[in-house]
Structure formats: C-alpha cells, structure tokens
Enzyme design. Structure first.
Site, PDB file in Angstrom:
ATOM      1  N   ASP A 408       0.959  -1.164  -0.048  1.00 17.32           N
ATOM      2  CA  ASP A 408      -0.023  -0.135   0.077  1.00 17.32           C
ATOM      3  C   ASP A 408       0.971   1.250   0.084  1.00 17.32           C
ATOM      4  O   ASP A 408       1.950   1.300   0.534  1.00 17.32           O
ATOM      5  CB  ASP A 408      -0.900  -0.019   1.178  1.00 17.32           C
ATOM      6  CG  ASP A 408      -1.824   1.205   1.325  1.00 17.32           C
ATOM      7  OD1 ASP A 408      -2.662   1.346   0.449  1.00 17.32           O
ATOM      8  OD2 ASP A 408      -1.599   2.066   2.397  1.00 17.32           O
ATOM      9  N   GLU A 437       1.673   0.230  -4.919  1.00 20.14           N
ATOM     10  CA  GLU A 437       1.210   1.602  -5.556  1.00 20.14           C
ATOM     11  C   GLU A 437       2.376   2.394  -5.468  1.00 20.14           C
ATOM     12  O   GLU A 437       2.853   2.980  -4.419  1.00 20.14           O
ATOM     13  CB  GLU A 437       0.290   2.059  -4.654  1.00 20.14           C
ATOM     14  CG  GLU A 437      -1.328   1.146  -4.570  1.00 20.14           C
ATOM     15  CD  GLU A 437      -2.164   1.656  -3.730  1.00 20.14           C
ATOM     16  OE1 GLU A 437      -3.333   1.794  -4.034  1.00 20.14           O
ATOM     17  OE2 GLU A 437      -1.763   2.000  -2.469  1.00 20.14           O
TER      18      GLU A 437
END
Length: 717
Positions: A408, A437
């Site tokens: 994340d 990400e």
C-alpha cells in the site's frame, strides 16, 4: 514516572549539539552560561548561536564530548536552575542510525518450553521493564538489562506460553507502556502481546502448480469479510478466515460461491486486503463496525475480527494459516496486502512510545510529515525501520507460507528497502510476487529515492499499479464524466496502444512507462474509488443496461488480453456495484459485500470472462515476458480509428496458434475489417463466445465485429 517542572528545555539534536530553549517568561529568555552535569561535575557548554523566536530564545550549544545514551543528563544555567537533557532530533541523524544499528534476528520473544528470551530495541530509553501477566492473572514487573546497540534483554527460565506481556519504557523522564512491535500474537483488540508456541500452529505448505513469470499471474483482489458475508453466500462462518476457505458453498439463488467459484474462474493469485491486526473494528463487537484494514496496529499479528474467537490468541493464527493453505490446495497462490507506509495513530503507536521520533519522517520544521494523508509517514530509509520491515516480510513469508505481497502506498517507501525485500524473497521463492502503489507522494525523501513509477528502472522486478492503463481504458478515476477507450472515448490512441502492449516502448521514438511488461499491474478498478460499473452508470447517456454491460465486458476483455499482469477487483466480472459510493472503507456490509445473487444474474457475462481468462492462459503470446519479445511479435494493424487491432506473429513456439489477431471495437455499430488472404483463420473470441478451442472458421477475407466487442482469431500455420 519522575515528575519534573521544566522552566526551560534542552534537546540533544546532534551527537555533540544541544539546543536550549528559554521562554521569555523565564528570566526574559536570557542566559550567558550553560553547563552539563556529568557525574558530579558541571562541564560548560559552548554557545555557538543564539536566535530570537516567537516565544523564546534558542541557544545552539556544543558539547565538550558526546553523551552516553541510556543515561539521564542535566543542563544547568547561570541562574542555577536545571532541566533534563531530552532526546531530540539526534535520533534522525545518520550517526545515530549507524551507532545503534542492530542486525540480530532475535528481537521480540524467542520462545522455548523451558525458557523465553525477550529483546527490545530502545536505544534512547533510560529504563525498560517487562510487564508479564500469567494466564491466571498474576502480574509481575521485571527489570530488563541494557546491552550494546540499544538492546534491552531479559531471560525467564520457565514456560511462558500464554503469558500476556507489554513493555514499560522510560524516555525523557516519561514512562510509557507499549506492546512489542515484534509481537506475533495479541489479545482481543491488540491491547497486549501474548507469548505463544508457533510450532503448534504449523502445517506443511501445499505443493503449488508451476509458476514461471509475473505476467503468468491473474490476480483477484478481495476482502476477507466481503467475500462471504452475503446472506446467501452459502458460507457457514461468514466474514471469517475459515469461512473464506469453505468448499462446496452455494445456494439456489447464487450457484457456486467463495473458493470453489474462484478456482473455477481460473485466477492464479488471490490478494487479500490487510489481515494484520488493525484498528477500526471492535474484535469483540457485533459486526456493526467495518473497515478495509488500512489502519495498522500490530504488523506481525493477524486481525482478530476475522477469527472465530478473538480472545484466543491461537485462533486467529491457526485460522489464517488454514485459509492460506486451503487456497493453495486449490492451486491458487496467496498475496497479502501490507501497509508499511504508516500507522493508525502515530502518538499511540508502539514505535513512538518506545523510540519517540525515530520511526517517522519529519519535515524541515520538525513536524511529522503527511504524504500518506493519515498524519504520519514511516521512515523506511532509517536502518532499524528498514530492518523492521524486512524482518516482518521474512516472518510472513516463512511463517504463513504466502506467495506475494502488495504494498500500500509504496511510493512512501524507499528504493533500497524495496530492493532489499526483493532480494530477501528471492532467497525464499524467486516466483514470489511483489506489487505496489508507486504513487508520487509529498514526503520528505529525495525524489530519486522513492519507490515510485518514475523510478521503476531502479525497481526491475517489482511491479507497480498502472494508473495510466486504468484511466486510458476505463476513463478518469477522479473525473467521473471522462470516458475511456472502452466507452468510445476520443482519447490518445497512441497511449492506448502503449498500455495494451505492456506499457513499454515499442520503438526508440516512443516512451513507455516501464522497462519490462512484468512491471505493469494492469487494472481497471480495485477496492479504492468507484467500481467501473458505478462510474459507467454515472456517465450513462440514455444507454440501456445491456449497452453498459457491453462497455464493461469490453474493458475487462482488453485488460485480460493486454501484455503485463492483469488484476481483477472481486466482483468485477459480474459488474460489482457499491451503490455509487467511491470510498467505502468503513461502509456497511450492504455496500461492500460481494453480491453472489448478482453473480448468478449475470452468469453469462461471468462465463464469458472465465473464457477470456482461459484463452489468456492457453497461449503465452498473450503474456509475453520481455520487451524484446513484444517488439518482435506484436504488430499493430492499420485500422480505421477508433478500432484497434494487433497481430501476434511468429508465436507458434508459445502455444497452438502460429499467429493471432486481436481487434477491439468500442463503437456502438458493426464494423468490418479486411484481412490479408494469408491462410485459414479460426475464431477464438467474439461478442458471445470465447474459449481456448476455435469454434468457427472464417470463410472470407473479412470479418464483422459486433458493436462494443472484441474478436480474437488464430491461425495454425
């Protein structure tokens, strides 16, 4: 706790530099002499600089020699008053990092039936105690001894299985209670760590089918609770770890559900949203709370709300392991979503209580940075922060037998940390998937050191979520009215071709996003933002549901036939809706649950996507592994825009078909394409049928493509 009234303040900001703040209310902030008390002697400080601030006067002083960490020092001024020397910005210096880096693999609890050793890294602490609570409630406080590198240690020669434990840590004269950052088991809602015997929880990892390259993956993202909580999911233990691995789950209204359904769909990897202990859900509650899990509390202990008994520390461990192994027994690999970029609450976190100010980034003014948007950024570039992340990754990989990690907000982390993770996991399993990400975020780390898409050349075997693919094919995620290619949007067709071809540069004139196709995670929707169905419904202009289904199915077909790594959001194949809510992180089950009745309602569309998955897996030409292979085999056809088509030539060595043609038609009209008279072509996919086996032979050198659909044809020789 020592009680002290501070008339003025002193901070160790560098190894030999002390900052002293004298408020104007204290002798008008004026002083010309400062001393440091070392033993029974007062040694003078050299005042290097003096600055007038808004409410005080700041003195920059030089120490006669460095101090010993772990001791309390006193600063005395010319007025014969004193204050304690607090640990300040020194902990964010490279000198501190190097001095106290500990490379041992024994932090936390080392359990044996006849003894346990407990170690904590707390270099700025002047005292540490271990608080133990036996299973029958008896409590004892044990002094820990300081060793080299800021390690505190205690060994207990008895069986501590089932004991609860926390640390009492004194820094800057303040005692605080903290849970072990390395705790692998916790009580309900994570209030205390628990000492467990992990040997009791271990079972052999199932043998998985061969997996050779990241582009061979088809990732399916889901949430433990969403997957089974629907009233008609057919699952007994709804919303639980063991519910997510139940087999033979179905109902008359839904058909197959859960793990049986996922195996039949044909995915290779399932990615679970965070399963480590997080805030936002009362583990002893009644399901009235909901959270995605991006509020990390304890990084190495499983979340208790998914366990059948959150009060039993073994329940969550054994049931999560049961889930992982059950998924793997079906031939599906497991990816866990991890959140090493921030904590839920910086001030209340174990990191901040144990080594205040070390684990988080601070801006030029000394304030915590907020690139994550949740109030804190983990300082992954610091040696002991990086070590914690690596130790945690190693723990999950070895103890829970996982097959991949999704990071994340990976753009908060640094390149060296991510490459160290790649090196670590390669030693365990070279096929281990790392995806993240790579967004550019405003955190005080040099741009060239961030693990972002921009720096993908420094992260050669770590894949990144391709937001350009998402927005080019679907349309802008944040401007809902903007249509993408799949809805007939008049975007940049050159960019559309690029993302379909793996987001690499097909020639020297074009600039790709990635160096290799295995770096691109192609996706259209995920847990974040609106589902694709909800976006399409927001911009509908009198189109029927049937037309919207065609747009949606075309977009997912493009995704699955593009070079790179395809990623599906759970329920995408049956037009998942969240009732138009774009950020459902704490919305109720009625919004977030997988609606299995919807799956049955759109079963023909589900079967179609299942067929496209089968087609992708049947021929490696749809998942070429290198940029050079794509450049050699993929050739764009000269079609009337906005039709797009490409030819996969000379691909007999990758599967049954020697050549393959793929054409996409986003227009709401039939379009005819002329083919070169160069052999017998057979249909593999059209507007209503798809599979790995041809179902129709072309009888002429032209082909008609139905509105908002795709065709795939193959030639044997």
């Amino acid at each position: 706790m020592i009680s002290i009234k501070r008339d003025f303040y002193a901070y160790l900001d560098e190894m030999s530099v002390i900052t002293i703040l004298l408020p104007f209310s204290y002798h008008e902030g004026l002083s010309s002499l400062f001393f440091i008390m070392i033993g029974d002697q007062n040694k003078p400080l050299f005042i290097k600089e003096k600055m007038v601030l808004e409410e005080s006067i700041k003195y920059i002083c030089v120490l006669p020699h460095t101090v010993d960490f772990g001791q309390t020092y006193w600063i005395i001024d010319e007025h014969h008053n004193q204050t304690d020397l607090q640990i300040g910005a020194v902990i964010r210096t490279s000198e501190f990092d190097t001095l106290f880096f500990y490379n041992g693999q024994d932090l936390g609890v080392t359990y044996q039936p006849h003894y346990s050793m407990v170690k904590l890294w707390a270099p700025t602490a002047t005292g540490v105690k271990l608080k133990l609570t036996s299973p029958n409630g008896q409590q004892e406080i044990i002094e820990m001894l300081r060793e080299e590198k800021g390690i505190w240690k205690v060994t207990e020669d008895k069986d501590l299985e089932g004991y609860k434990y926390t640390f009492l840590v004194c820094v800057n004269l303040r005692w605080r209670e903290a849970v072990d950052p390395y705790a692998v088991a916790v009580t309900a809602n994570g209030a205390e760590g628990v000492i467990v015997n992990l040997e009791k929880t271990r079972t052999p990892k199932p043998v998985l089918p061969p997996f050779e390259h990241p582009v061979d993956a088809i990732i399916y993202e889901t949430h433990i609770r969403d997957l089974t909580i629907h009233p008609k999911s057919g699952v007994k233990h709804k919303g639980k770890y063991i519910g997510a691995c139940e087999l033979k789950t179905f109902s008359d209204e839904t058909g197959k559900t859960g793990l049986d359904y996922l195996k039949e769909l044909g995915i290779t990897h399932i990615e679970f949203l965070p399963v480590n202990d997080f805030e936002g859900v009362n583990e002893l509650g009644d399901y009235s709370d909901y959270n995605w899990g991006y509020n990390p509390l304890h990084f190495n202990a499983p979340e208790g709300s998914y366990a059948t008994n959150p009060s039993d520390p073994y329940s969550r461990i054994m049931e999560l392991k049961q889930l992982i192994h059950s998924v793997q027994q079906q031939g599906i690999r497991v990816i866990l979503d991890v959140v090493y970029n921030h904590v839920y609450n910086r001030e209340a976190s174990s990191f901040e209580k144990i080594v205040p100010g070390y684990y988080f980034r601070h801006d030029e003014f000394g304030m915590p940075s907020n690139g994550t948007g949740v109030g804190n950024d983990i300082a992954s570039e610091r040696l002991m922060v990086r070590k914690f992340i690596l130790d945690s990754v190693h723990f999950w990989t070895q103890e829970y037998d996982i097959d991949g990690l999704r990071f994340d907000l990976m753009g908060i982390l640094d390149v060296e940390t991510m490459n160290s993770i790649r090196k670590l996991t390669d030693q365990i399993d070279p096929t281990f998937l790392l995806i993240g990400e790579g967004w550019e975020l405003n955190t005080p780390l040099l741009a060239e050191k961030k693990a972002t898409i921009k720096n993908q050349a420094q992260l050669p075997r770590i894949a990144q979520f391709n937001d350009q693919f998402r927005d080019v094919i679907k349309g802008s995620t944040f401007s809902l009215s903007v249509k993408g290619y799949a809805m007939g949007g008049n975007g940049n067709l050159a960019q559309t071709k690029m993302v379909i071809a793996g987001s690499i540069s097909l020639n020297e004139k074009e600039k790709g996003i990635f160096l290799e196709p295995g770096q691109s995670v192609n996706y259209l929707e995920s847990h974040d933002n609106h589902t694709m169905w909800d976006k399409f419904n927001k911009i509908v202009n009198g189109d029927s549901e049937e037309v919207l289904r065609k747009y949606h199915r075309l977009a997912t077909t493009i995704l699955l036939l593009s070079q790179g790594i395809p990623f599906l959001h759970s329920g995408q194949e049956f037009f998942r809706t969240k009732s138009g809510i774009g950020n459902s992180y704490n919305s109720p089950d009625g919004i977030n649950q997988l609606d299995w009745e919807r799956k049955q309602k759109f079963i023909q569309d589900v079967e179609f996507i299942k067929g496209v998955i089968e087609l992708r897996k049947s021929h490696q030409a749809f998942r070429l592994r290198t940029t050079s292979q794509i450049r050699s085999h993929l050739e764009w056809l000269p079609l009337k825009e906005p039709l797009l088509g490409y030819r996969l030539k000379g691909v007999k060595g990758y599967g049954e078909w020697s050549e393959i043609i793929v054409i996409f038609n986003p227009l709401n009209s039939c379009e005819t394409v002329q083919l070169a008279p160069d052999g017998l072509w057979q249909m593999l996919l059209n507007h209503e049928k798809v599979g790995r086996t041809a179902f129709k032979q072309l009888e002429k050198n032209s082909i008609t493509i139905e509105p908002i659909s795709a065709i795939v044809i193959g030639k044997l020789r």
